[in-house]
Write a protein that holds these residues in place. Structure first.
Motif, mmCIF file in Angstrom:
data_model
loop_
_atom_site.group_PDB
_atom_site.id
_atom_site.type_symbol
_atom_site.label_atom_id
_atom_site.label_comp_id
_atom_site.label_asym_id
_atom_site.label_seq_id
_atom_site.Cartn_x
_atom_site.Cartn_y
_atom_site.Cartn_z
ATOM 1 N N CYS A 29 -17.143 7.574 24.021
ATOM 2 C CA CYS A 29 -18.062 8.517 23.393
ATOM 3 C C CYS A 29 -19.460 8.224 23.897
ATOM 4 C CB CYS A 29 -18.006 8.418 21.871
ATOM 5 S SG CYS A 29 -18.960 9.735 21.059
ATOM 6 N N ASP A 30 -20.168 9.272 24.251
ATOM 7 C CA ASP A 30 -21.545 9.150 24.715
ATOM 8 C C ASP A 30 -22.322 10.362 24.220
ATOM 9 O OD1 ASP A 30 -23.653 7.900 25.998
ATOM 10 O OD2 ASP A 30 -23.156 8.700 27.973
ATOM 11 N N THR A 31 -23.589 10.149 23.927
ATOM 12 C CA THR A 31 -24.443 11.189 23.360
ATOM 13 C C THR A 31 -25.489 11.604 24.376
ATOM 14 O OG1 THR A 31 -24.146 10.136 21.205
ATOM 15 C CG2 THR A 31 -25.916 11.747 21.379
ATOM 16 N N THR A 32 -25.728 12.903 24.458
ATOM 17 C CA THR A 32 -26.822 13.407 25.283
ATOM 18 C C THR A 32 -27.684 14.336 24.443
ATOM 19 O OG1 THR A 32 -25.457 15.211 26.126
ATOM 20 C CG2 THR A 32 -25.581 13.223 27.475
ATOM 21 N N PHE A 33 -28.977 14.204 24.662
ATOM 22 C CA PHE A 33 -29.952 15.032 23.954
ATOM 23 C C PHE A 33 -30.658 15.927 24.951
ATOM 24 C CE2 PHE A 33 -29.518 11.188 21.406
ATOM 25 C CZ PHE A 33 -29.339 11.708 20.139
ATOM 26 N N GLY A 34 -30.972 17.119 24.523
ATOM 27 C CA GLY A 34 -31.776 18.033 25.315
ATOM 28 C C GLY A 34 -32.915 18.512 24.443
ATOM 29 N N SER A 35 -33.341 19.722 24.683
ATOM 30 C CA SER A 35 -34.364 20.299 23.809
ATOM 31 C C SER A 35 -33.658 21.152 22.762
ATOM 32 C CB SER A 35 -35.337 21.136 24.634
ATOM 33 O OG SER A 35 -34.635 22.166 25.294
ATOM 34 N N GLY A 36 -34.347 21.445 21.710
ATOM 35 C CA GLY A 36 -33.765 22.283 20.666
ATOM 36 C C GLY A 36 -33.135 21.476 19.544
ATOM 37 N N LYS A 37 -32.312 22.144 18.779
ATOM 38 C CA LYS A 37 -31.759 21.570 17.559
ATOM 39 C C LYS A 37 -30.399 20.915 17.733
ATOM 40 C CE LYS A 37 -34.161 24.745 14.493
ATOM 41 N NZ LYS A 37 -34.025 25.672 13.356
ATOM 42 N N THR A 38 -29.794 21.005 18.911
ATOM 43 C CA THR A 38 -28.456 20.474 19.089
ATOM 44 C C THR A 38 -28.444 19.291 20.049
ATOM 45 O OG1 THR A 38 -27.923 21.987 20.903
ATOM 46 C CG2 THR A 38 -27.406 22.724 18.649
ATOM 47 N N PHE A 39 -27.346 18.547 19.983
ATOM 48 C CA PHE A 39 -27.086 17.455 20.916
ATOM 49 C C PHE A 39 -25.591 17.425 21.170
ATOM 50 C CE2 PHE A 39 -26.986 15.730 16.658
ATOM 51 C CZ PHE A 39 -25.951 14.817 16.639
ATOM 52 N N ASP A 79 -30.300 3.465 16.600
ATOM 53 C CA ASP A 79 -30.533 2.886 17.916
ATOM 54 C C ASP A 79 -30.044 3.857 18.995
ATOM 55 O OD1 ASP A 79 -30.708 1.382 20.243
ATOM 56 O OD2 ASP A 79 -29.947 -0.459 19.296
ATOM 57 N N ILE A 80 -30.976 4.570 19.602
ATOM 58 C CA ILE A 80 -30.650 5.570 20.612
ATOM 59 C C ILE A 80 -30.004 4.924 21.839
ATOM 60 C CG2 ILE A 80 -31.629 7.314 22.172
ATOM 61 C CD1 ILE A 80 -31.525 8.199 19.255
ATOM 62 N N LYS A 81 -30.385 3.723 22.168
ATOM 63 C CA LYS A 81 -29.804 3.046 23.337
ATOM 64 C C LYS A 81 -28.327 2.716 23.127
ATOM 65 C CE LYS A 81 -33.853 1.293 25.650
ATOM 66 N NZ LYS A 81 -33.890 2.405 26.565
ATOM 67 N N VAL A 82 -27.896 2.584 21.892
ATOM 68 C CA VAL A 82 -26.474 2.406 21.593
ATOM 69 C C VAL A 82 -25.773 3.765 21.633
ATOM 70 C CG1 VAL A 82 -24.814 1.753 19.793
ATOM 71 C CG2 VAL A 82 -26.804 0.310 20.241
ATOM 72 N N LEU A 83 -26.426 4.773 21.111
ATOM 73 C CA LEU A 83 -25.852 6.101 21.008
ATOM 74 C C LEU A 83 -25.671 6.784 22.361
ATOM 75 C CD1 LEU A 83 -25.133 7.457 18.324
ATOM 76 C CD2 LEU A 83 -27.296 8.680 18.439
ATOM 77 N N SER A 84 -26.600 6.512 23.301
ATOM 78 C CA SER A 84 -26.621 7.251 24.560
ATOM 79 C C SER A 84 -26.830 6.344 25.758
ATOM 80 C CB SER A 84 -27.748 8.287 24.514
ATOM 81 O OG SER A 84 -27.892 8.932 25.747
ATOM 82 N N THR A 85 -25.996 6.511 26.777
ATOM 83 C CA THR A 85 -26.190 5.739 28.012
ATOM 84 C C THR A 85 -27.306 6.321 28.860
ATOM 85 O OG1 THR A 85 -24.524 7.030 29.205
ATOM 86 C CG2 THR A 85 -23.786 4.988 28.123
ATOM 87 N N ALA A 86 -27.770 7.530 28.530
ATOM 88 C CA ALA A 86 -28.849 8.169 29.297
ATOM 89 C C ALA A 86 -30.213 7.583 28.939
ATOM 90 C CB ALA A 86 -28.839 9.670 29.065
ATOM 91 N N ASP A 87 -30.309 6.878 27.843
ATOM 92 C CA ASP A 87 -31.596 6.310 27.407
ATOM 93 C C ASP A 87 -31.722 4.855 27.754
ATOM 94 O OD1 ASP A 87 -33.304 8.243 25.567
ATOM 95 O OD2 ASP A 87 -31.187 8.756 25.387
#
Length: 144
Positions: A81-91, A136-144
């Protein structure tokens, strides 16, 4: 710089999860991805603490699975599982289900939002809201 691996958890396919064809029921793939999402969110600090205090919770908006190879009783898989964020209200929280021999069994893509539980509306900038709540965003996402 080395690339970080996404979060992963191990699951064994159980007999009662099979369909009439003898392979993993389609709905269970979604359940396996949910296990990985919740374990990742817990590890990142997103199931208690700041989000709870802020009256925020992630909410599933869309989920899609692509089946690549069948899974049968007794198979053991790693679910990433990996999380990515963009702009707006969704991820997005995306998962791969991979057999121990490296065979990709399925890919699951999910679109989520962060809901204000009092207003029952999605909030802007979910990444920022997660951070302010102590996730912790660094745990949530490998992109950060």
């Amino acid at each position: 710089m080395t690339e970080r691996e996404p979060f992963r958890t191990r699951v064994k396919v159980r007999h009662y999860e099979l369909d009439t064809l003898g392979h993993l029921n389609h709905a269970v793939y979604h359940s396996y991805a949910e296990v990985a999402r919740l374990e990742l969110m817990e590890l990142a600090g997103g199931l208690s603490g700041g989000l709870h205090e802020e009256k925020l919770a992630s909410v599933m908006l869309e989920t899609h699975v692509v089946f690549r190879r069948e899974l049968r009783a007794g198979d053991v898989v790693d679910v990433t599982c990996d999380t990515t964020f963009g702009s707006g209200k969704t991820f997005h929280m995306n998962s791969s289900i991979v057999k121990l021999d490296g065979t990709l069994a399925a890919e699951i893509t999910c679109t989520l939002g962060l809901m204000d539980l009092e207003r029952r509306k999605l909030v802007d900038d979910p990444r920022g809201r997660f951070e302010r709540a102590g996730v912790d965003i660094k745990v949530l996402s490998t992109a950060d």
